[in-house]
Write an enzyme that holds these catalytic residues in place. Structure first.
Site, PDB file in Angstrom:
ATOM      1  N   LEU A 261       0.851  -1.191   0.000  1.00 17.93           N
ATOM      2  CA  LEU A 261       0.000   0.000   0.000  1.00 17.93           C
ATOM      3  C   LEU A 261       0.885   1.239   0.000  1.00 17.93           C
ATOM      4  CD1 LEU A 261      -2.573  -1.000   2.779  1.00 17.93           C
ATOM      5  CD2 LEU A 261      -3.008  -0.969   0.305  1.00 17.93           C
ATOM      6  N   HIS A 333      17.507   7.841  -7.214  1.00 13.76           N
ATOM      7  CA  HIS A 333      17.169   8.372  -5.886  1.00 13.76           C
ATOM      8  C   HIS A 333      18.021   9.587  -5.578  1.00 13.76           C
ATOM      9  CE1 HIS A 333      20.590   6.716  -3.345  1.00 13.76           C
ATOM     10  NE2 HIS A 333      20.687   5.894  -4.376  1.00 13.76           N
ATOM     11  N   GLU A 381      15.641   6.105  -0.741  1.00 13.70           N
ATOM     12  CA  GLU A 381      16.053   4.832  -1.323  1.00 13.70           C
ATOM     13  C   GLU A 381      16.976   4.060  -0.410  1.00 13.70           C
ATOM     14  OE1 GLU A 381      18.958   2.320  -3.765  1.00 13.70           O
ATOM     15  OE2 GLU A 381      19.262   3.957  -2.354  1.00 13.70           O
ATOM     16  N   GLU A 382      17.865   4.788   0.281  1.00 15.85           N
ATOM     17  CA  GLU A 382      18.876   4.112   1.095  1.00 15.85           C
ATOM     18  C   GLU A 382      18.267   3.312   2.238  1.00 15.85           C
ATOM     19  OE1 GLU A 382      21.659   3.708   0.096  1.00 15.85           O
ATOM     20  OE2 GLU A 382      22.534   5.450  -0.878  1.00 15.85           O
ATOM     21  N   GLU A 393       3.350   1.402  -5.782  1.00 17.85           N
ATOM     22  CA  GLU A 393       2.155   0.935  -5.074  1.00 17.85           C
ATOM     23  C   GLU A 393       0.974   1.855  -5.339  1.00 17.85           C
ATOM     24  OE1 GLU A 393       4.189  -1.208  -1.153  1.00 17.85           O
ATOM     25  OE2 GLU A 393       3.783   0.945  -1.140  1.00 17.85           O
ATOM     26  N   HIS A 510      29.080   4.404   0.806  1.00 17.54           N
ATOM     27  CA  HIS A 510      28.274   4.638   2.010  1.00 17.54           C
ATOM     28  C   HIS A 510      29.083   5.182   3.195  1.00 17.54           C
ATOM     29  CE1 HIS A 510      24.476   2.060   0.942  1.00 17.54           C
ATOM     30  NE2 HIS A 510      24.786   2.953   0.009  1.00 17.54           N
TER      31      HIS A 510
END
Length: 705
Positions: A261, A333, A381-382, A393, A510
């Site tokens: 959802l 992203h 996104e991460e 969705e 990262h």
């Protein structure tokens, strides 16, 4: 656990309504009908290729990576406004641009109680403490907006126990420790990145009674073994000893509270106690410098907290002149763990330059695509592909009905040796066509295609030696488009020469050392590889949005299916026959698909030689577009979330065949004949057979019911 709400519900509802109106609005033809003869304009293509500027991409990257922009942070929202400003520019903007918000569950370390790792003595006295932050080597690692290294979604806790080295943290690694007589109950497992997913390390550890997990980056995996300060950043591209890889340890993708959802105000949300997919025990990443110094008794203090935050997606749209209800999506992203110059800003820098060039042609009235182009900047996104998943969705039906392809450019440049493409088989032909016409960066006069084939290649029974495309897993925002919606997708990037490094990814991934200067000095001086990615993506977008006949070749799926079938026959057929299971129906289904795919290609070739009825071409294009959807079966993998594609779902079995069959056989091998496990093998064969027969039916002439 602390929960924080940032923005009111009314704003989110208004944004969703606005986005729905925009997508619906651009599904209505305005200037032309489907009968218009518009096709790819090679002069426009040449103009776009010539106007994509390496220096502008460099300027974009400098601005995008100037400050840390963790998802939902003030700087992340500043970049939302930057994108809107660029896409609404009167001279180089798009037809429209809007931001929409989703209220999603994210995880952050506590600012009041930092996460800690100590070596303690028998009486609890602290003997050694791991670094809480990375060493400030360039003045960019010590700012207040640099988030402390942490494992997102790891639960809070303060376990203390003996340290046990558990290699990659796989199930096999922990079983091996137990085989050696090591009691894992109440221990702290020291693991290194790679082998299995981040979250899986904690899940596997908890099954064996481990109380906490530490994860570090091994210099052997990412630095070609180099580890001294003089050999690492800022003196080279290698990760310095204090570098720590942040990341999400959530098992699934999308908002944890609203699976399947969209995270909008009206959606049902799970109670936190019923959320699955979080690491079961406290987990913390550390640098390899600290990993070498840890001994004996370790105390881990994790104080992560969950917060509800509003995260934004930004969409920019160029409406198609003839088929505005067919979308070519291109996205990346926006959020990063720290400065994120490589991940993800190298991709966004390319996206902004490409949209500028196309927007300028649009505003001048020089060009408008046949089909609509949608540029997307995804949020959060991460933390688990959240922005793109919530979008798929919310607009599931519309996107499935109308999306031609999804093009992802996340990290546009890992390094500057060669192009690397991951994608589903139908996109192979359009990428090959594009790259044959673009000059490769560097000395010599090779095309990107000719350079690419030197590094990644395979022998095709149809084409001979060609560049090889990798398959799409779940590493970036293409995942919900291919696995959940069944949209043909690709991911484009420049990468390194595998013969010269063993790095599993670029070394500062990262960490706080992924900065503009890192890219400018080590990865792509001059930004020619960024420009090459922009040109490749731009050519692919124009070919997909402007070509009269969609440049998707469905017959290229036949090689993949034949390869999967051959692996099943060579490695599984004898075992299956022992259990009275036949691969015959699968052989027939593959042959059926081959025949129908070849017949469709022939019909297209015949039409291209004449002056076809545009409506007939539209019907054929829809067959090409919808083929990927036929491989979806939402009941195929009930243990997985969002994975519905029967050809590209995760494969845990060792045989490189259809993933459901490979996985089921792997689980059934040691079970008795007639067991439920062998029944599942038969079910998985039936699922693939029905998918292939459905695909073949989709490729037949539409009048053949």
């Amino acid at each position: 656990m602390q929960w924080t709400k940032v923005l009111g519900l009314g704003l989110g509802a208004a944004a969703f309504l606005g986005l729905g109106i925009i997508l619906g609005h651009f599904a209505i033809p305005k200037e032309a009908s489907v009968s218009a003869p518009q096709d790819l304009d090679l002069q426009i293509l040449e103009t776009v290729m010539g106007q994509l500027s390496a220096s502008r991409i460099r300027d974009n990257l400098r601005e995008l990576s100037r400050d840390p922009h963790l998802a939902t942070s003030p700087r992340d929202e500043d970049l939302v406004q930057l994108l809107l400003q660029r896409w609404r520019d009167p001279e180089s903007g798009l037809d429209s641009a809007e931001a929409s918000k989703y209220e999603v569950l994210l995880s952050f370390p506590s600012q009041e109680q930092p996460n800690l790792v100590h070596v303690v003595g028998p009486t609890g006295d602290i003997i050694y403490s791991c670094r809480q932050t990375e060493e400030n080597l360039t003045g960019e690692q010590g700012g207040p907006d640099v988030v402390q290294p942490y494992a997102a979604y790891a639960p809070p806790g303060t376990p203390q126990g003996l340290l046990v080295y558990a290699n990659r943290g796989s199930e096999e690694d922990f079983k091996e420790l137990q085989t050696q007589g090591i009691n894992l109950e109440g221990t702290i497992a020291l693991t290194r990145y790679g082998g299995v997913g981040r979250g899986a390390k904690a899940v596997n550890a908890a099954k064996h009674g481990v109380a906490g997990v530490l994860v570090y980056t091994d210099p052997a995996d990412i630095n070609d073994g180099l580890s001294s300060p003089s050999e690492t950043f800022p003196n080279s591209w290698y990760l310095p000893p204090s570098g720590v890889e942040r990341g999400s340890y959530y098992e699934y993708f999308g908002d944890p509270l609203t699976p399947y959802l969209p995270a909008i105000p009206s959606s049902f949300r799970l109670d936190l106690a019923n959320v699955s997919g979080f690491p079961p025990i406290p987990t913390q990443p550390i640098g390899f410098q600290d990993a070498r110094d840890l001994l004996c008794q370790v105390n881990v203090s994790v104080h992560n907290r969950l917060e509800l935050r509003n995260s934004s997606n930004v969409l920019g749209i160029i409406r198609g002149a003839v088929e505005p209800d067919r979308y070519v999506l291109y996205g990346n992203h926006r959020d990063s763990w720290v400065h994120g110059a490589v991940d993800p800003s190298s991709g966004t820098a390319v996206l902004l330059e490409l949209s500028r060039v196309l927007g300028t042609l649009l505003k001048k009235g020089t060009w408008r695509p046949r089909r609509s182009i949608v540029f997307a900047s995804w949020g959060a996104e991460e933390f688990g592909l959240i922005g793109s998943t919530e979008f798929t969705e919310e607009f599931f039906n519309k996107l499935q009905e109308r999306t031609v392809t999804y093009i992802n450019v996340d990290i546009s440049v890992f390094a500057n040796a060669t192009l690397r493409v991951q994608g589903t088989p139908p996109v192979q032909s359009v990428v090959f066509s594009a790259t044959k016409e673009i000059r490769s960066p560097g000395p010599g006069d090779l095309s990107i295609y000719d350079n690419w084939i030197r590094y990644f290649n395979r022998s095709s029974p149809v084409y001979g030696l060609v560049p090889s495309l990798g398959s799409l897993g779940a590493g970036s925002d293409y995942a919900p488009f291919i696995h959940f919606l069944g949209i043909s997708s690709m991911d484009l990037a420049y990468t390194y020469d595998r013969s010269k490094t063993s790095a599993r990814i670029y070394p500062t991934y990262h960490t706080a050392f992924d900065t503009f200067d890192y890219v400018d000095k080590f990865l792509d001086p001059g930004f020619s590889s960024h420009q090459a990615v922009a040109q490749t993506a731009g050519s692919v977008i124009l070919r997909l949005s402007d070509s009269f006949f969609l440049p998707l070749n469905v017959s290229d799926y036949s090689e993949t299916l034949r390869s999967f079938l051959q692996a099943a026959q060579q490695e599984l057929e004898a075992l299956l026959e022992q259990h009275s299971i036949s691969l015959g129906p699968l052989v027939t289904a593959v042959e059926k698909f081959d025949a129908e795919a070849a017949a469709l290609v022939e019909r297209i070739s015949t039409l291209q030689k004449g002056s076809p009825d545009p409506l007939q071409v539209r019907m054929l294009n829809d067959q090409l577009m919808l083929l990927e959807r036929t491989f979806l079966n939402p009941r195929a993998f009930p243990e997985e979330r969002y994975y519905s594609h029967v050809l590209w779902a995760p494969r845990t079995g060792s045989v490189a065949t259809f993933p459901g069959l490979s996985n089921a056989c792997s689980r059934a091998r040691d079970t008795a004949p007639g067991s439920e496990a062998w029944a599942e093998v038969q079910r998985q064969i039936s699922i693939v057979v029905m998918a292939l027969e459905g695909a073949a039916a989709t490729l037949r002439p539409v009048a053949d019911l």
